[in-house]
Scaffold this motif. Structure first.
Motif, short mmCIF file in Angstrom:
data_model
loop_
_atom_site.label_atom_id
_atom_site.label_comp_id
_atom_site.label_asym_id
_atom_site.label_seq_id
_atom_site.Cartn_x
_atom_site.Cartn_y
_atom_site.Cartn_z
N UNK A 91 20.49 85.67 22.30
CA UNK A 91 19.75 84.75 22.05
C UNK A 91 19.89 83.00 22.48
N UNK A 92 20.75 82.93 23.26
CA UNK A 92 21.38 82.49 24.26
C UNK A 92 20.22 81.36 24.92
N UNK A 93 19.60 79.84 24.64
CA UNK A 93 18.06 79.71 26.15
C UNK A 93 18.08 78.12 25.96
N UNK A 94 17.99 78.11 26.59
CA UNK A 94 17.32 76.28 26.83
C UNK A 94 16.19 76.40 26.83
N UNK A 95 15.68 74.81 26.94
CA UNK A 95 13.89 74.93 27.12
C UNK A 95 13.89 73.11 28.31
N UNK A 96 13.42 73.43 29.25
CA UNK A 96 13.02 72.35 30.18
C UNK A 96 11.65 71.75 30.39
N UNK A 97 11.23 70.91 30.08
CA UNK A 97 10.07 70.84 30.36
C UNK A 97 8.83 69.80 29.93
N UNK A 98 7.46 69.08 29.67
CA UNK A 98 7.69 68.39 30.20
C UNK A 98 6.93 67.06 31.34
N UNK A 99 6.40 68.10 31.79
CA UNK A 99 5.58 68.04 33.47
C UNK A 99 4.97 69.16 34.09
N UNK A 100 3.94 68.86 34.87
CA UNK A 100 3.23 70.21 36.02
C UNK A 100 4.00 70.80 36.23
N UNK A 101 3.77 71.42 36.89
CA UNK A 101 5.07 73.05 37.73
C UNK A 101 5.21 72.40 39.13
N UNK A 102 4.54 71.13 39.89
CA UNK A 102 4.67 70.66 40.87
C UNK A 102 5.51 69.44 40.94
N UNK A 103 5.47 69.38 39.54
CA UNK A 103 6.93 68.36 39.27
C UNK A 103 8.15 68.78 38.32
N UNK A 104 8.20 69.93 38.44
CA UNK A 104 9.37 70.82 37.59
C UNK A 104 10.49 70.49 38.46
N UNK A 105 11.53 69.92 38.22
CA UNK A 105 12.54 69.31 38.99
C UNK A 105 13.29 71.13 39.46
N UNK A 106 13.97 70.86 41.19
CA UNK A 106 14.45 71.98 41.11
C UNK A 106 15.69 72.86 40.24
N UNK A 107 16.27 71.34 40.46
CA UNK A 107 17.65 71.61 39.29
C UNK A 107 16.98 72.51 37.28
N UNK A 108 15.89 72.32 37.29
CA UNK A 108 15.94 72.55 36.01
C UNK A 108 14.96 74.26 36.37
N UNK A 109 14.64 74.20 37.05
CA UNK A 109 14.18 75.87 37.06
C UNK A 109 14.92 76.67 37.32
N UNK A 110 16.01 76.29 38.44
CA UNK A 110 17.30 77.47 38.16
C UNK A 110 18.16 76.93 36.99
N UNK A 111 18.08 76.52 35.89
CA UNK A 111 18.99 76.28 34.81
C UNK A 111 17.95 77.68 33.71
N UNK A 112 16.67 77.50 34.12
CA UNK A 112 16.12 78.10 33.15
C UNK A 112 15.73 79.11 33.31
N UNK A 113 16.19 79.87 34.81
CA UNK A 113 15.76 81.26 35.38
C UNK A 113 17.95 81.16 35.37
N UNK A 114 19.05 80.41 35.18
CA UNK A 114 20.42 80.98 34.89
C UNK A 114 20.24 81.75 33.56
N UNK A 115 19.83 80.73 32.54
CA UNK A 115 20.41 81.39 31.00
C UNK A 115 19.26 82.59 30.85
#
Length: 254
Positions: A91-115
């Motif tokens: 069940x563990x998961x995180x949500x990152x959002x609020x911006x279009x894909x072109x503006x998604x911070x790389x750190x948020x992307x990697x956190x989403x993938x990792x978790x």
């Protein structure tokens, strides 16, 4: 209340709050010994206290699902404590959002993938390794989302991509391991009664008003409703359900 899981050991990641806590409580109420796992000891201890107050059996284990050694140790400690691993809920998961894909911070992307993705993969690997050596096999339920394989909205492409991956990974893993006696399925909730479904600055009353127009059902799902779907998939009632992705979103993705 039935006791479908009496004598069973259930591991739930992300069990310190929200849907994860509701799932842990629901399994305990139906007789399971529950291991509540997550990164924050205080919140896990609160989940265990709630279970024990209701007469159930539980233990808290801190673990980071992005670390393979942590996940392997989590499964090992579960079996050492209660003797088996019959059901696992990733069940563990995180949500990152609020911006279009072109503006998604790389750190948020990697956190989403990792978790959201690697965390589920590592969980599956450790859980299957234990379950396929047990005479009774086991059942695994991954928590995905209606955002992903089922529906999309602007501004959360990173989250959507990871949850679509969870849905696909679940189906592939189910085919890989049903011959090992392990049933693998997923539940894809929509907006539920947790803080994750609140928009920035939004109150629960604001959310209730918004959902009247945003959902055919007219409301968010309760965490107990999501937990009930998980328990069904983990139970013998779903003995022939393999590789299913059960959507609980009040008709949003219908």
């Amino acid at each position: 209340m039935t006791a479908r899981f009496t004598g069973k050991t259930v591991l739930v990641t992300g069990a310190g709050s929200g849907i994860g806590r509701a799932i842990a409580l629901a399994f305990a109420a139906e007789g399971a010994a529950v291991v509540a796992a997550g990164r924050t000891a205080v919140s896990l201890d609160e989940t265990v206290a709630l279970i024990e107050k209701a007469g159930g059996t539980a233990a808290a284990v801190t673990a980071d699902v992005t670390r393979s050694d942590d996940v392997k140790a989590l499964v090992r400690r579960t079996v050492e404590r209660f003797g088996s691993l019959d059901v696992a809920v990733n069940n563990a998961g995180v949500f990152r959002g609020g911006a279009p894909i072109a503006d998604l911070p790389e750190e948020d992307w990697r956190t989403l993938l990792d978790i959201n993705v690697t965390g589920v993969l590592l969980g599956l690997q450790a859980e299957v390794a234990q379950m396929r050596d047990q005479p009774t096999g086991g059942a695994i339920v991954n928590i995905s989302s209606n955002l992903g394989a089922h529906t999309r909205i602007p501004g959360v492409a990173g989250y959507i991509a990871t949850k679509a991956a969870v849905s696909a990974l679940t189906r592939a893993a189910a085919l890989d391991h049903i011959s090992d006696g392990i049933r693998i399925n997923s539940v894809s909730p929509g907006a539920a009664d947790t803080t994750m479904s609140l928009f920035p600055g939004e109150t629960e009353a604001d959310r209730a008003a918004r959902m009247k127009g945003a959902s055919p059902l007219g409301r968010v799902s309760s965490t107990a409703e999501v937990a009930a779907a998980v328990l069904y998939l983990a139970s013998s009632d779903a003995a022939s359900v393999v590789g299913s992705d059960l959507v609980i979103d009040g008709g949003v993705s219908a």
